[in-house]
Write an enzyme that holds these catalytic residues in place. Structure first.
Site, PDB file in Angstrom:
ATOM      1  N   GLU A 162       0.843  -1.197   0.000  1.00 17.36           N
ATOM      2  CA  GLU A 162       0.000   0.000   0.000  1.00 17.36           C
ATOM      3  C   GLU A 162       0.879   1.248   0.000  1.00 17.36           C
ATOM      4  OE1 GLU A 162      -2.515   1.571  -0.786  1.00 17.36           O
ATOM      5  OE2 GLU A 162      -4.146   0.992   0.565  1.00 17.36           O
ATOM      6  N   ASP A 163       0.355   2.329  -0.526  1.00 23.18           N
ATOM      7  CA  ASP A 163       1.108   3.586  -0.539  1.00 23.18           C
ATOM      8  C   ASP A 163       1.027   4.298   0.809  1.00 23.18           C
ATOM      9  OD1 ASP A 163      -1.596   4.083  -0.909  1.00 23.18           O
ATOM     10  OD2 ASP A 163      -1.329   5.654  -2.411  1.00 23.18           O
ATOM     11  N   ASP A 182      -4.223   5.920   6.094  1.00 22.06           N
ATOM     12  CA  ASP A 182      -4.707   7.153   6.701  1.00 22.06           C
ATOM     13  C   ASP A 182      -5.712   6.742   7.779  1.00 22.06           C
ATOM     14  OD1 ASP A 182      -5.193   9.877   6.965  1.00 22.06           O
ATOM     15  OD2 ASP A 182      -6.544   9.996   5.273  1.00 22.06           O
ATOM     16  N   PHE A 192      -1.445  16.410   3.758  1.00 19.59           N
ATOM     17  CA  PHE A 192      -1.753  15.744   2.494  1.00 19.59           C
ATOM     18  C   PHE A 192      -0.514  15.730   1.610  1.00 19.59           C
ATOM     19  CE2 PHE A 192      -3.399  15.086  -1.735  1.00 19.59           C
ATOM     20  CZ  PHE A 192      -4.236  14.008  -1.504  1.00 19.59           C
ATOM     21  N   ARG A 249       2.175  12.056  -9.407  1.00 16.60           N
ATOM     22  CA  ARG A 249       2.630  10.700  -9.093  1.00 16.60           C
ATOM     23  C   ARG A 249       4.096  10.487  -9.449  1.00 16.60           C
ATOM     24  NH1 ARG A 249      -1.909   7.617  -7.802  1.00 16.60           N
ATOM     25  NH2 ARG A 249      -3.799   8.002  -8.982  1.00 16.60           N
TER      26      ARG A 249
HETATM   27  P1  5GP Z   1      -7.619   5.288   4.261  1.00 16.53           P
HETATM   28  O1  5GP Z   1      -8.745   4.381   3.853  1.00 16.53           O
HETATM   29  O2  5GP Z   1      -6.538   4.607   5.028  1.00 16.53           O
HETATM   30  O3  5GP Z   1      -8.133   6.515   4.965  1.00 16.53           O
HETATM   31  O4  5GP Z   1      -7.061   5.895   2.942  1.00 16.53           O
HETATM   32  C1  5GP Z   1      -6.124   5.318   2.185  1.00 16.53           C
HETATM   33  C2  5GP Z   1      -6.125   5.943   0.823  1.00 16.53           C
HETATM   34  O5  5GP Z   1      -6.433   7.353   0.878  1.00 16.53           O
HETATM   35  C3  5GP Z   1      -4.742   5.863   0.236  1.00 16.53           C
HETATM   36  O6  5GP Z   1      -4.542   4.649  -0.448  1.00 16.53           O
HETATM   37  C4  5GP Z   1      -4.693   7.080  -0.644  1.00 16.53           C
HETATM   38  O7  5GP Z   1      -5.264   6.764  -1.889  1.00 16.53           O
HETATM   39  C5  5GP Z   1      -5.572   8.100   0.053  1.00 16.53           C
HETATM   40  N1  5GP Z   1      -4.785   9.033   0.891  1.00 16.53           N
HETATM   41  C6  5GP Z   1      -4.796   9.153   2.225  1.00 16.53           C
HETATM   42  N2  5GP Z   1      -3.956  10.124   2.657  1.00 16.53           N
HETATM   43  C7  5GP Z   1      -3.377  10.617   1.531  1.00 16.53           C
HETATM   44  C8  5GP Z   1      -2.390  11.642   1.301  1.00 16.53           C
HETATM   45  O8  5GP Z   1      -1.853  12.306   2.194  1.00 16.53           O
HETATM   46  N3  5GP Z   1      -2.054  11.852   0.005  1.00 16.53           N
HETATM   47  C9  5GP Z   1      -2.604  11.157  -1.030  1.00 16.53           C
HETATM   48  N4  5GP Z   1      -2.186  11.464  -2.262  1.00 16.53           N
HETATM   49  N5  5GP Z   1      -3.523  10.194  -0.857  1.00 16.53           N
HETATM   50  C10 5GP Z   1      -3.903   9.920   0.423  1.00 16.53           C
END
Ligand code: 5GP
Length: 192
Positions: A106-107, A110, A159, A172
């Site tokens: 995963e990238d 959050d 962010f 990206r």
């Molecule tokens: P979660 O479900 O954990 O809240 O969100 C995960 C997804 O939200 C990540 O895979 C990504 O696509 C997006 N996301 C959350 N925080 C960031 C951020 O700081 N930057 C970007 N570009 N995407 C984020």
């Protein structure tokens, strides 16, 4: 959406530079190699599109046989910078993971809602194990508790874009992880 012609102009701060990321990815690869001794099949499941760059570097830092599969999911219902917890599968796995070790790549985590959904979804396909590696983690925002096995970097609640992460599909290709200038997404989160 107001992105500048030069993407670097939209970054307020470089959080992780290229060298820092490369060193950490190399170390993660070594740890992952050590964690999967033997020759059992290991499937890296890359969660598109954000983990594209990370998985490309990470797979070359893993010194064992691996298979790559990709999934694309979208969290929707919230704005562009917020995860809603409702996850839609846009692209499912191409191969079976029945009886195999799976490592989700995963990238960023959050709230944890996306991965929470994905881990239970994959667990339902009868793998031998499911573990998680994430490049970035924002622990301050966690809603769903997750067993994250490997984390590249914990970052503050800002962010970020670059090294695979986007905003409106831009940024990206930046080689670093940087904080997006707030005025570029303030309107979306209702600040402007
Ligand atoms: P979660 O479900 O954990 O809240 O969100 C995960 C997804 O939200 C990540 O895979 C990504 O696509 C997006 N996301 C959350 N925080 C960031 C951020 O700081 N930057 C970007 N570009 N995407 C984020």
């Amino acid at each position: 959406m107001g992105a500048s012609k030069n993407p670097h102009d939209d970054i307020s701060e470089v959080l992780l530079n290229e060298e820092t990321i490369a060193a950490r990815v190399k170390a993660l690869g070594a740890e992952i190699t050590a964690a999967y001794p033997g020759n059992d099949e290991l499937v890296l499941v890359s969660v598109l599109k954000g983990s594209l760059v990370f998985v490309g570097d990470l797979m070359r830092a893993i010194d064992r046989n691996v298979r790559i599969d990709v999934m694309e999911v979208s969290s929707y219902g919230g704005g562009n910078t917020e995860s809603s917890g409702t996850v839609r599968i846009l692209k499912d796995l191409s191969g079976s993971i029945d009886g195999l070790d799976v490592l989700i790549v995963e990238d960023i985590i959050d709230t944890g809602l996306t991965l929470n959904y994905l881990t239970s979804y994959l667990a339902g396909k009868n793998p031998k194990s499911v573990r998680i590696v994430t490049l970035l983690d924002k622990p301050a925002r966690r809603i769903a508790e997750l067993p994250v096995d490997w984390t590249g970097f914990e970052i503050p609640d800002k962010f970020v874009v670059g090294y695979g992460l986007d905003f409106g599909e831009h940024y990206r290709n930046l080689r670093y992880v940087g904080v997006l200038k707030r005025e570029l997404y303030a309107s979306i989160i209702g600040e402007a």
